[in-house]
Design a protein around this motif. Structure first.
Motif, PDB file in Angstrom:
ATOM      1  N   ARG A 137       2.523   2.111  -4.161  1.00 39.13           N
ATOM      2  CA  ARG A 137       3.351   1.107  -4.839  1.00 39.13           C
ATOM      3  C   ARG A 137       3.881   0.062  -3.856  1.00 39.13           C
ATOM      4  O   ARG A 137       4.046  -1.104  -4.210  1.00 39.13           O
ATOM      5  N   ILE A 138       4.134   0.460  -2.620  1.00 38.24           N
ATOM      6  CA  ILE A 138       4.597  -0.506  -1.624  1.00 38.24           C
ATOM      7  C   ILE A 138       3.483  -1.482  -1.265  1.00 38.24           C
ATOM      8  O   ILE A 138       3.711  -2.692  -1.118  1.00 38.24           O
ATOM      9  N   LEU A 139       2.256  -0.980  -1.143  1.00 35.86           N
ATOM     10  CA  LEU A 139       1.138  -1.875  -0.838  1.00 35.86           C
ATOM     11  C   LEU A 139       0.882  -2.841  -1.990  1.00 35.86           C
ATOM     12  O   LEU A 139       0.659  -4.038  -1.768  1.00 35.86           O
ATOM     13  N   TYR A 140       0.908  -2.333  -3.212  1.00 37.77           N
ATOM     14  CA  TYR A 140       0.748  -3.224  -4.358  1.00 37.77           C
ATOM     15  C   TYR A 140       1.969  -4.134  -4.517  1.00 37.77           C
ATOM     16  O   TYR A 140       1.841  -5.286  -4.956  1.00 37.77           O
ATOM     17  N   GLY A 141       3.143  -3.616  -4.189  1.00 39.64           N
ATOM     18  CA  GLY A 141       4.338  -4.449  -4.249  1.00 39.64           C
ATOM     19  C   GLY A 141       4.305  -5.580  -3.241  1.00 39.64           C
ATOM     20  O   GLY A 141       4.863  -6.655  -3.476  1.00 39.64           O
ATOM     21  N   ALA A 142       3.644  -5.350  -2.105  1.00 36.40           N
ATOM     22  CA  ALA A 142       3.482  -6.421  -1.127  1.00 36.40           C
ATOM     23  C   ALA A 142       2.681  -7.574  -1.716  1.00 36.40           C
ATOM     24  O   ALA A 142       2.938  -8.747  -1.410  1.00 36.40           O
ATOM     25  N   ARG A 143       1.706  -7.255  -2.561  1.00 34.97           N
ATOM     26  CA  ARG A 143       0.954  -8.317  -3.239  1.00 34.97           C
ATOM     27  C   ARG A 143       1.893  -9.206  -4.042  1.00 34.97           C
ATOM     28  O   ARG A 143       1.827 -10.436  -3.981  1.00 34.97           O
ATOM     29  N   THR A 144       2.770  -8.566  -4.813  1.00 32.77           N
ATOM     30  CA  THR A 144       3.688  -9.331  -5.657  1.00 32.77           C
ATOM     31  C   THR A 144       4.673 -10.129  -4.828  1.00 32.77           C
ATOM     32  O   THR A 144       4.815 -11.352  -4.999  1.00 32.77           O
ATOM     33  N   GLN A 161       8.064  -7.551 -13.883  1.00 33.13           N
ATOM     34  CA  GLN A 161       8.463  -6.524 -14.846  1.00 33.13           C
ATOM     35  C   GLN A 161       7.544  -5.306 -14.751  1.00 33.13           C
ATOM     36  O   GLN A 161       6.364  -5.423 -14.448  1.00 33.13           O
ATOM     37  N   PRO A 162       8.103  -4.101 -14.989  1.00 34.51           N
ATOM     38  CA  PRO A 162       7.301  -2.872 -14.943  1.00 34.51           C
ATOM     39  C   PRO A 162       6.121  -2.966 -15.899  1.00 34.51           C
ATOM     40  O   PRO A 162       6.225  -3.612 -16.947  1.00 34.51           O
ATOM     41  N   PRO A 163       5.005  -2.333 -15.547  1.00 38.66           N
ATOM     42  CA  PRO A 163       4.806  -1.444 -14.383  1.00 38.66           C
ATOM     43  C   PRO A 163       4.390  -2.152 -13.102  1.00 38.66           C
ATOM     44  O   PRO A 163       4.061  -1.490 -12.124  1.00 38.66           O
ATOM     45  N   THR A 164       4.370  -3.506 -13.093  1.00 39.77           N
ATOM     46  CA  THR A 164       3.997  -4.221 -11.872  1.00 39.77           C
ATOM     47  C   THR A 164       5.012  -3.940 -10.771  1.00 39.77           C
ATOM     48  O   THR A 164       6.208  -4.186 -10.950  1.00 39.77           O
ATOM     49  N   GLU A 205      -3.210   5.565  -8.101  1.00 36.55           N
ATOM     50  CA  GLU A 205      -2.960   4.350  -8.881  1.00 36.55           C
ATOM     51  C   GLU A 205      -1.451   4.076  -8.878  1.00 36.55           C
ATOM     52  O   GLU A 205      -0.646   4.991  -8.930  1.00 36.55           O
ATOM     53  N   TYR A 206      -1.115   2.801  -8.834  1.00 35.21           N
ATOM     54  CA  TYR A 206       0.307   2.467  -8.736  1.00 35.21           C
ATOM     55  C   TYR A 206       1.068   2.681 -10.035  1.00 35.21           C
ATOM     56  O   TYR A 206       2.298   2.786 -10.031  1.00 35.21           O
ATOM     57  N   ASP A 207       0.361   2.741 -11.174  1.00 37.34           N
ATOM     58  CA  ASP A 207       1.040   2.818 -12.467  1.00 37.34           C
ATOM     59  C   ASP A 207       0.782   4.118 -13.220  1.00 37.34           C
ATOM     60  O   ASP A 207       1.178   4.251 -14.379  1.00 37.34           O
ATOM     61  N   VAL A 208       0.126   5.087 -12.592  1.00 38.22           N
ATOM     62  CA  VAL A 208      -0.154   6.370 -13.248  1.00 38.22           C
ATOM     63  C   VAL A 208       0.947   7.354 -12.902  1.00 38.22           C
ATOM     64  O   VAL A 208       1.196   7.640 -11.725  1.00 38.22           O
ATOM     65  N   GLN A 209       1.624   7.880 -13.930  1.00 38.68           N
ATOM     66  CA  GLN A 209       2.730   8.796 -13.717  1.00 38.68           C
ATOM     67  C   GLN A 209       2.237  10.232 -13.575  1.00 38.68           C
ATOM     68  O   GLN A 209       1.240  10.633 -14.176  1.00 38.68           O
ATOM     69  N   ASN A 210       2.970  10.994 -12.749  1.00 37.25           N
ATOM     70  CA  ASN A 210       2.691  12.419 -12.532  1.00 37.25           C
ATOM     71  C   ASN A 210       4.033  13.136 -12.449  1.00 37.25           C
ATOM     72  O   ASN A 210       4.519  13.447 -11.366  1.00 37.25           O
ATOM     73  N   LEU A 254       2.240  -9.004  10.472  1.00 35.77           N
ATOM     74  CA  LEU A 254       2.013  -9.758   9.235  1.00 35.77           C
ATOM     75  C   LEU A 254       0.550  -9.695   8.810  1.00 35.77           C
ATOM     76  O   LEU A 254       0.254  -9.571   7.613  1.00 35.77           O
ATOM     77  N   LEU A 255      -0.369  -9.756   9.771  1.00 36.67           N
ATOM     78  CA  LEU A 255      -1.787  -9.640   9.431  1.00 36.67           C
ATOM     79  C   LEU A 255      -2.107  -8.270   8.845  1.00 36.67           C
ATOM     80  O   LEU A 255      -2.842  -8.156   7.861  1.00 36.67           O
ATOM     81  N   LEU A 256      -1.550  -7.209   9.443  1.00 36.67           N
ATOM     82  CA  LEU A 256      -1.778  -5.860   8.929  1.00 36.67           C
ATOM     83  C   LEU A 256      -1.195  -5.704   7.530  1.00 36.67           C
ATOM     84  O   LEU A 256      -1.791  -5.057   6.656  1.00 36.67           O
ATOM     85  N   LEU A 257      -0.025  -6.302   7.308  1.00 41.32           N
ATOM     86  CA  LEU A 257       0.604  -6.218   5.993  1.00 41.32           C
ATOM     87  C   LEU A 257      -0.233  -6.932   4.939  1.00 41.32           C
ATOM     88  O   LEU A 257      -0.444  -6.405   3.835  1.00 41.32           O
ATOM     89  N   ILE A 258      -0.726  -8.102   5.264  1.00 42.38           N
ATOM     90  CA  ILE A 258      -1.555  -8.851   4.320  1.00 42.38           C
ATOM     91  C   ILE A 258      -2.859  -8.105   4.036  1.00 42.38           C
ATOM     92  O   ILE A 258      -3.297  -8.010   2.885  1.00 42.38           O
ATOM     93  N   LEU A 259      -3.466  -7.568   5.093  1.00 44.87           N
ATOM     94  CA  LEU A 259      -4.693  -6.793   4.895  1.00 44.87           C
ATOM     95  C   LEU A 259      -4.430  -5.545   4.059  1.00 44.87           C
ATOM     96  O   LEU A 259      -5.236  -5.184   3.187  1.00 44.87           O
ATOM     97  N   GLY A 260      -3.291  -4.885   4.312  1.00 39.51           N
ATOM     98  CA  GLY A 260      -2.945  -3.710   3.524  1.00 39.51           C
ATOM     99  C   GLY A 260      -2.755  -4.048   2.059  1.00 39.51           C
ATOM    100  O   GLY A 260      -3.173  -3.281   1.173  1.00 39.51           O
ATOM    101  N   ALA A 261      -2.138  -5.196   1.785  1.00 40.84           N
ATOM    102  CA  ALA A 261      -1.945  -5.608   0.390  1.00 40.84           C
ATOM    103  C   ALA A 261      -3.274  -5.942  -0.275  1.00 40.84           C
ATOM    104  O   ALA A 261      -3.517  -5.582  -1.436  1.00 40.84           O
ATOM    105  N   LEU A 262      -4.173  -6.612   0.454  1.00 41.38           N
ATOM    106  CA  LEU A 262      -5.463  -6.990  -0.120  1.00 41.38           C
ATOM    107  C   LEU A 262      -6.369  -5.778  -0.324  1.00 41.38           C
ATOM    108  O   LEU A 262      -7.133  -5.726  -1.298  1.00 41.38           O
TER     109      LEU A 262
END
Length: 293
Positions: free
Chosen positions: A83-90, A235-238, A52-57, A35-43
């Motif tokens: 996106r998983i790391l940013y999704g952990a924030r949400t 809601q996307p792109p979050t 970037e989590y919202d830049v398409q390629n 859990l600590l690693l997950l929180i640190l990864g999100a931060l």
């Protein structure tokens, strides 16, 4: 001039030390470290990945896991690990804040109802039992339908969905403690009802209620992911774990990693929270600590 009656000091001391002591068991150490690693990864997400989590390629869509993209890319070519790391924030922030608000409101309502009793107690329990009678997902769906999709609607829905269990648990704890000797001593020394409630009763109810709140956080993460899967959460792109699973469900045979990794993160996080909560509950066993003292 009156003096405040002494209150038992064992439980507050245990509450201060239990989170650290929970790491002394193997399951508490493993779950807490994850859990600590997950929180640190999100931060630290902006510094851990170069994407970037919202830049398409689009030319890089549906790439399988590789050194450049450890978890592959999604249907828009976005790096899945990012996106998983940013999704952990949400997912973690919405669930954690909602449970914290629900826990605070439930403790205040439950403690007041249990201590005052009478009509106020009956009125609070009638309202609480109305929400208790329905599954959390049904209460959440109704509230999100009223408020609207998004993180605000999800936060309010989770808060209300779990309010009943914290209210009932705190009320039961207060009702079992308000006839104890230290409460009578405080009342005899002239302590007001507010002082008795917040200085003597609530501190001795914190243990089981806080552990219940931590365990409910795991359920709240699942509920947030469920709402996100239905398109009612962030809601996307979050990014959110539930929303990522929703977009990957239709691409199971073309890019199974798109739904596999977010689902695995949800499962591991919930298991880690439950294991750490179980270790914490073991350390908050007052009678066991007294016997071993």
């Amino acid at each position: 001039m009156t003096a405040a009656a002494p209150r038992p000091g064992l439980l507050p001391a245990v509450l201060r030390s239990a989170p650290v002591l929970a790491f002394t068991s193997w399951k508490g150490a493993i779950a807490g470290s994850f859990l600590l690693l997950l929180i640190l990864g999100a931060l630290l997400a902006p510094w851990l990945t170069p994407y970037e989590y919202d830049v398409q390629n689009l030319p890089g869509a549906f790439q399988p896991p590789s050194l450049a993209h450890p978890m592959g890319t999604d249907e828009f070519g976005r790096d899945l690990l990012t996106r998983i790391l940013y999704g952990a924030r949400t997912s973690l922030s919405v669930s954690g804040v909602a449970i914290a608000i629900s826990l605070f409101c439930g403790m205040v309502l439950g403690a007041s109802a249990g201590y005052l009793g009478g009509r106020f107690d009956r009125a609070v329990m009638v309202v609480v039992d109305l929400t208790w009678a329905f599954p959390e997902i049904l209460v959440a769906l109704m509230l999100v339908a009223i408020i609207g999709p998004g993180t605000t609607g999800t936060l309010v829905a989770i808060c209300v969905a779990y309010l009943a269990q914290f209210t009932r648990l705190t009320r039961a704890q207060v009702m079992s403690l308000k006839s104890e000797t230290f409460v009578e001593a405080a009342r005899g020394m002239g302590a007001s009802g507010t002082a008795i409630l917040f200085r003597h009763l609530l501190p001795n109810c914190l243990g089981p209620v806080l552990v219940a709140g931590m365990l409910a956080t795991g359920d709240a993460i699942i509920l947030e992911a469920t709402l996100g899967f239905f398109g009612l959460g962030a809601q996307p792109p979050t990014p959110s774990w539930g929303g990522m699973m929703s977009s990957g469900s239709g691409l199971l045979f073309k890019g199974p990693w798109i739904i596999l990794f977010p689902g695995l993160c949800i499962a591991l996080t919930v298991v880690a929270i439950n294991l750490f909560g179980d270790a914490l509950l073991h350390k908050l066993d007052i009678r066991e600590r007294v016997r071993s003292a």
